[in-house]
Design a protein around this motif. Structure first.
Motif, PDB file in Angstrom:
ATOM      1  N   ASP A   9       0.851  -1.189   0.000  1.00 32.67           N
ATOM      2  CA  ASP A   9       0.000   0.000   0.000  1.00 32.67           C
ATOM      3  C   ASP A   9       0.884   1.235   0.000  1.00 32.67           C
ATOM      4  O   ASP A   9       1.341   1.689   1.054  1.00 32.67           O
ATOM      5  CB  ASP A   9      -0.926  -0.029   1.220  1.00 32.67           C
ATOM      6  CG  ASP A   9      -2.078   0.938   1.079  1.00 32.67           C
ATOM      7  OD1 ASP A   9      -2.243   1.513  -0.013  1.00 32.67           O
ATOM      8  OD2 ASP A   9      -2.817   1.129   2.058  1.00 32.67           O
ATOM      9  N   TYR A  10       1.125   1.801  -1.181  1.00 34.62           N
ATOM     10  CA  TYR A  10       2.108   2.870  -1.341  1.00 34.62           C
ATOM     11  C   TYR A  10       1.445   4.113  -1.921  1.00 34.62           C
ATOM     12  O   TYR A  10       0.934   4.095  -3.036  1.00 34.62           O
ATOM     13  CB  TYR A  10       3.232   2.383  -2.259  1.00 34.62           C
ATOM     14  CG  TYR A  10       4.410   3.321  -2.361  1.00 34.62           C
ATOM     15  CD1 TYR A  10       5.255   3.542  -1.265  1.00 34.62           C
ATOM     16  CD2 TYR A  10       4.687   3.989  -3.556  1.00 34.62           C
ATOM     17  CE1 TYR A  10       6.337   4.396  -1.353  1.00 34.62           C
ATOM     18  CE2 TYR A  10       5.782   4.839  -3.657  1.00 34.62           C
ATOM     19  CZ  TYR A  10       6.601   5.044  -2.555  1.00 34.62           C
ATOM     20  OH  TYR A  10       7.661   5.895  -2.650  1.00 34.62           O
ATOM     21  N   HIS A  11       1.459   5.203  -1.125  1.00 32.40           N
ATOM     22  CA  HIS A  11       0.782   6.448  -1.498  1.00 32.40           C
ATOM     23  C   HIS A  11      -0.645   6.127  -1.969  1.00 32.40           C
ATOM     24  O   HIS A  11      -1.342   5.359  -1.338  1.00 32.40           O
ATOM     25  CB  HIS A  11       1.589   7.201  -2.551  1.00 32.40           C
ATOM     26  CG  HIS A  11       2.917   7.690  -2.033  1.00 32.40           C
ATOM     27  ND1 HIS A  11       3.039   8.577  -0.981  1.00 32.40           N
ATOM     28  CD2 HIS A  11       4.186   7.413  -2.416  1.00 32.40           C
ATOM     29  CE1 HIS A  11       4.313   8.828  -0.731  1.00 32.40           C
ATOM     30  NE2 HIS A  11       5.040   8.129  -1.578  1.00 32.40           N
ATOM     31  N   PRO A  35       2.342  -5.168   5.909  1.00 35.69           N
ATOM     32  CA  PRO A  35       1.631  -4.138   6.682  1.00 35.69           C
ATOM     33  C   PRO A  35       2.602  -3.192   7.373  1.00 35.69           C
ATOM     34  O   PRO A  35       3.632  -3.611   7.901  1.00 35.69           O
ATOM     35  CB  PRO A  35       0.836  -4.954   7.704  1.00 35.69           C
ATOM     36  CG  PRO A  35       0.719  -6.313   7.098  1.00 35.69           C
ATOM     37  CD  PRO A  35       1.990  -6.523   6.328  1.00 35.69           C
ATOM     38  N   ARG A  36       2.239  -1.924   7.344  1.00 37.64           N
ATOM     39  CA  ARG A  36       3.092  -0.935   8.012  1.00 37.64           C
ATOM     40  C   ARG A  36       2.310  -0.243   9.127  1.00 37.64           C
ATOM     41  O   ARG A  36       2.409   0.959   9.317  1.00 37.64           O
ATOM     42  CB  ARG A  36       3.624   0.054   6.975  1.00 37.64           C
ATOM     43  CG  ARG A  36       4.698  -0.565   6.101  1.00 37.64           C
ATOM     44  CD  ARG A  36       5.219   0.379   5.058  1.00 37.64           C
ATOM     45  NE  ARG A  36       4.256   0.578   3.978  1.00 37.64           N
ATOM     46  CZ  ARG A  36       4.465   1.349   2.927  1.00 37.64           C
ATOM     47  NH1 ARG A  36       5.600   2.004   2.815  1.00 37.64           N
ATOM     48  NH2 ARG A  36       3.558   1.474   1.986  1.00 37.64           N
ATOM     49  N   ASP A  72      -9.738 -16.234 -10.410  1.00 37.36           N
ATOM     50  CA  ASP A  72      -9.290 -16.331 -11.801  1.00 37.36           C
ATOM     51  C   ASP A  72      -7.839 -15.873 -11.933  1.00 37.36           C
ATOM     52  O   ASP A  72      -7.079 -16.424 -12.726  1.00 37.36           O
ATOM     53  CB  ASP A  72     -10.186 -15.472 -12.708  1.00 37.36           C
ATOM     54  CG  ASP A  72     -11.632 -15.906 -12.642  1.00 37.36           C
ATOM     55  OD1 ASP A  72     -11.932 -17.010 -13.120  1.00 37.36           O
ATOM     56  OD2 ASP A  72     -12.460 -15.141 -12.099  1.00 37.36           O
ATOM     57  N   LYS A  73      -7.498 -14.853 -11.149  1.00 35.82           N
ATOM     58  CA  LYS A  73      -6.150 -14.297 -11.237  1.00 35.82           C
ATOM     59  C   LYS A  73      -5.638 -13.981  -9.835  1.00 35.82           C
ATOM     60  O   LYS A  73      -6.384 -13.467  -8.992  1.00 35.82           O
ATOM     61  CB  LYS A  73      -6.144 -13.021 -12.099  1.00 35.82           C
ATOM     62  CG  LYS A  73      -6.541 -13.264 -13.552  1.00 35.82           C
ATOM     63  CD  LYS A  73      -6.548 -11.984 -14.363  1.00 35.82           C
ATOM     64  CE  LYS A  73      -7.036 -12.236 -15.790  1.00 35.82           C
ATOM     65  NZ  LYS A  73      -6.082 -13.059 -16.572  1.00 35.82           N
ATOM     66  N   VAL A  74      -4.361 -14.291  -9.631  1.00 34.16           N
ATOM     67  CA  VAL A  74      -3.667 -13.889  -8.409  1.00 34.16           C
ATOM     68  C   VAL A  74      -2.551 -12.948  -8.847  1.00 34.16           C
ATOM     69  O   VAL A  74      -1.674 -13.336  -9.632  1.00 34.16           O
ATOM     70  CB  VAL A  74      -3.088 -15.097  -7.645  1.00 34.16           C
ATOM     71  CG1 VAL A  74      -2.299 -14.619  -6.429  1.00 34.16           C
ATOM     72  CG2 VAL A  74      -4.204 -16.044  -7.219  1.00 34.16           C
ATOM     73  N   VAL A  75      -2.616 -11.714  -8.382  1.00 33.94           N
ATOM     74  CA  VAL A  75      -1.676 -10.674  -8.815  1.00 33.94           C
ATOM     75  C   VAL A  75      -0.873 -10.193  -7.615  1.00 33.94           C
ATOM     76  O   VAL A  75      -1.445  -9.897  -6.556  1.00 33.94           O
ATOM     77  CB  VAL A  75      -2.421  -9.488  -9.463  1.00 33.94           C
ATOM     78  CG1 VAL A  75      -1.440  -8.396  -9.874  1.00 33.94           C
ATOM     79  CG2 VAL A  75      -3.233  -9.958 -10.669  1.00 33.94           C
ATOM     80  N   PHE A  76       0.440 -10.113  -7.792  1.00 34.86           N
ATOM     81  CA  PHE A  76       1.329  -9.592  -6.755  1.00 34.86           C
ATOM     82  C   PHE A  76       1.979  -8.300  -7.231  1.00 34.86           C
ATOM     83  O   PHE A  76       2.493  -8.234  -8.354  1.00 34.86           O
ATOM     84  CB  PHE A  76       2.440 -10.590  -6.428  1.00 34.86           C
ATOM     85  CG  PHE A  76       2.074 -11.650  -5.429  1.00 34.86           C
ATOM     86  CD1 PHE A  76       2.680 -11.691  -4.182  1.00 34.86           C
ATOM     87  CD2 PHE A  76       1.129 -12.629  -5.737  1.00 34.86           C
ATOM     88  CE1 PHE A  76       2.353 -12.677  -3.254  1.00 34.86           C
ATOM     89  CE2 PHE A  76       0.796 -13.619  -4.827  1.00 34.86           C
ATOM     90  CZ  PHE A  76       1.407 -13.644  -3.584  1.00 34.86           C
ATOM     91  N   LEU A  77       1.948  -7.296  -6.379  1.00 34.43           N
ATOM     92  CA  LEU A  77       2.734  -6.085  -6.571  1.00 34.43           C
ATOM     93  C   LEU A  77       3.895  -6.197  -5.583  1.00 34.43           C
ATOM     94  O   LEU A  77       3.760  -5.838  -4.418  1.00 34.43           O
ATOM     95  CB  LEU A  77       1.879  -4.846  -6.288  1.00 34.43           C
ATOM     96  CG  LEU A  77       2.533  -3.488  -6.461  1.00 34.43           C
ATOM     97  CD1 LEU A  77       2.992  -3.297  -7.903  1.00 34.43           C
ATOM     98  CD2 LEU A  77       1.570  -2.382  -6.067  1.00 34.43           C
ATOM     99  N   GLN A  78       4.988  -6.756  -6.042  1.00 38.16           N
ATOM    100  CA  GLN A  78       6.134  -7.220  -5.266  1.00 38.16           C
ATOM    101  C   GLN A  78       5.815  -8.581  -4.635  1.00 38.16           C
ATOM    102  O   GLN A  78       4.666  -8.857  -4.305  1.00 38.16           O
ATOM    103  CB  GLN A  78       6.554  -6.234  -4.167  1.00 38.16           C
ATOM    104  CG  GLN A  78       7.011  -4.873  -4.672  1.00 38.16           C
ATOM    105  CD  GLN A  78       7.619  -4.036  -3.564  1.00 38.16           C
ATOM    106  OE1 GLN A  78       7.376  -4.244  -2.383  1.00 38.16           O
ATOM    107  NE2 GLN A  78       8.432  -3.068  -3.943  1.00 38.16           N
ATOM    108  N   ALA A  79       6.855  -9.399  -4.471  1.00 39.73           N
ATOM    109  CA  ALA A  79       6.660 -10.716  -3.862  1.00 39.73           C
ATOM    110  C   ALA A  79       7.824 -11.126  -2.976  1.00 39.73           C
ATOM    111  O   ALA A  79       7.757 -12.168  -2.321  1.00 39.73           O
ATOM    112  CB  ALA A  79       6.454 -11.775  -4.947  1.00 39.73           C
ATOM    113  N   HIS A  80       8.895 -10.321  -2.932  1.00 37.00           N
ATOM    114  CA  HIS A  80      10.069 -10.728  -2.160  1.00 37.00           C
ATOM    115  C   HIS A  80       9.773 -10.795  -0.659  1.00 37.00           C
ATOM    116  O   HIS A  80      10.526 -11.421   0.089  1.00 37.00           O
ATOM    117  CB  HIS A  80      11.247  -9.777  -2.426  1.00 37.00           C
ATOM    118  CG  HIS A  80      10.972  -8.352  -2.054  1.00 37.00           C
ATOM    119  ND1 HIS A  80      10.388  -7.452  -2.933  1.00 37.00           N
ATOM    120  CD2 HIS A  80      11.177  -7.667  -0.902  1.00 37.00           C
ATOM    121  CE1 HIS A  80      10.262  -6.275  -2.332  1.00 37.00           C
ATOM    122  NE2 HIS A  80      10.735  -6.383  -1.106  1.00 37.00           N
TER     123      HIS A  80
END
Length: 326
Positions: A9-11, A35-36, A72-80
């Motif tokens: 969750d960025y800006h 989480p931050r 249907d879809k699994v989407v990652f915004l970063q995964a490290h």
């Protein structure tokens, strides 16, 4: 279309991506991959091992919760941030879903190659990483709130910069550019966000940062800054070939762009009347560059709007740049 979206969750960017997914007709379940909250930040100060255990537990709970839905879809915004074991479990829980990983950091900043093997599609904003590792290349975007801004009352002898001070090199470059603008009679407006940690690092290094803030800029003030200035000063925090969000936003709003990213010359939108590339802190030619007119001042570059970005992210429209077969 049901989408399980793990993101940072960025800006406002992540929430804007979710909103666009819904425009495409998707039902989205969002999970914060890192989480931050005050609680998680507190755990991190106690020790990395304790924080990692709680983060693993957080991911495990999200994976268990997903078992009741066939996505249907699994989407990652970063995964490290997610362990390989957790990714493997998620693949077991969602065996029919298409897994897509998108990275808006270069591998030099976060190495996500171990996690990449768990995905059907791997996309990155970094052109060099895409080429060297056979990932799909997907540049960043211009949000809807930045589309259609006024272009008729800007000062051509002015530039702005809005960004985070993460690395000392970025602050040093800004200081040098401030001096250049002062000597050339150029107006340089800035909103520079800095964390207490980075501020302390600069102080310990003997640098007393000026013109910085602990707060993010108000969105209305940000839009006003773009509308009333002639160009942007773009200096990346990290070593990367990918173009920054600021680059893409100001490209779509018709601004002149002063940047240190030499890779922009490989982009189809590059033209020397619109984009000036500097080396190090050599800003020679910037004042003259700002005076020269843009050949196509009304171009809006809709192919880099968030609407196009999300369509490519979801695999509903082809990538603008050819995706390398993995």
């Amino acid at each position: 279309m049901k989408v399980l979206f793990f993101g940072l969750d960025y800006h406002t960017y992540t929430q804007e991506i979710i909103a666009e997914m819904k425009v495409f007709g998707a039902t989205v379940n969002y999970v914060d991959i890192q989480p931050r909250t005050v609680f998680f930040k507190f755990l991190r100060t106690l020790g990395r091992s304790l924080y990692d255990r709680y983060l693993e537990s957080h991911h495990a709970a999200a994976i268990r919760a997903s078992e009741s839905t066939v996505y249907d879809k699994v989407v990652f915004l970063q995964a490290h941030q997610m362990s390989l074991a957790s990714l493997a479990r998620l693949r077991q829980v969602q065996p029919t879903a298409e897994f897509t990983l998108y990275n808006w950091d270069a591998l030099s900043n976060h190495d996500y190659r171990p996690q990449a093997n768990s995905f059907h599609r791997v996309l990155t904003f970094d052109r060099r990483d895409a080429s060297e590792h056979c990932y799909g290349y997907l540049p960043l975007f211009c949000q809807r709130s930045m589309q259609g801004l006024r272009r008729d009352h800007n000062d051509p002898g002015s530039l702005f910069m809005v960004g985070n001070i993460v690395k000392p090199a970025r602050y040093a470059a800004i200081e040098s550019f401030r001096t250049y603008c002062s000597e050339r009679g150029l107006l340089f407006r800035q909103h520079l966000k800095i964390s207490p940690v980075v501020w302390s690092q600069l102080i310990r290094a003997g640098v007393h940062p000026k013109g910085v803030s602990l707060r993010s800029i108000d969105q209305a003030a940000f839009r006003n800054m773009i509308e009333t200035t002639g160009g942007v000063f773009d200096f990346a925090n990290h070593t990367q070939s990918g173009q920054t969000m600021r680059m893409m936003e100001t490209l779509c709003t018709g601004k002149k762009i002063v940047t240190n990213n030499v890779w922009v010359r490989k982009e189809p939108f590059y033209s020397p009347d619109r984009i000036h590339v500097f080396d190090g802190t050599d800003f020679s030619g910037v004042a003259e560059f700002l005076k020269a007119p843009i050949a196509e001042p009304d171009a809006e570059f809709p192919e880099y709007h968030i609407q196009s970005f999300v369509g490519q992210l979801l695999g509903l429209v082809p990538l603008l740049s050819e995706e390398c077969a993995r």
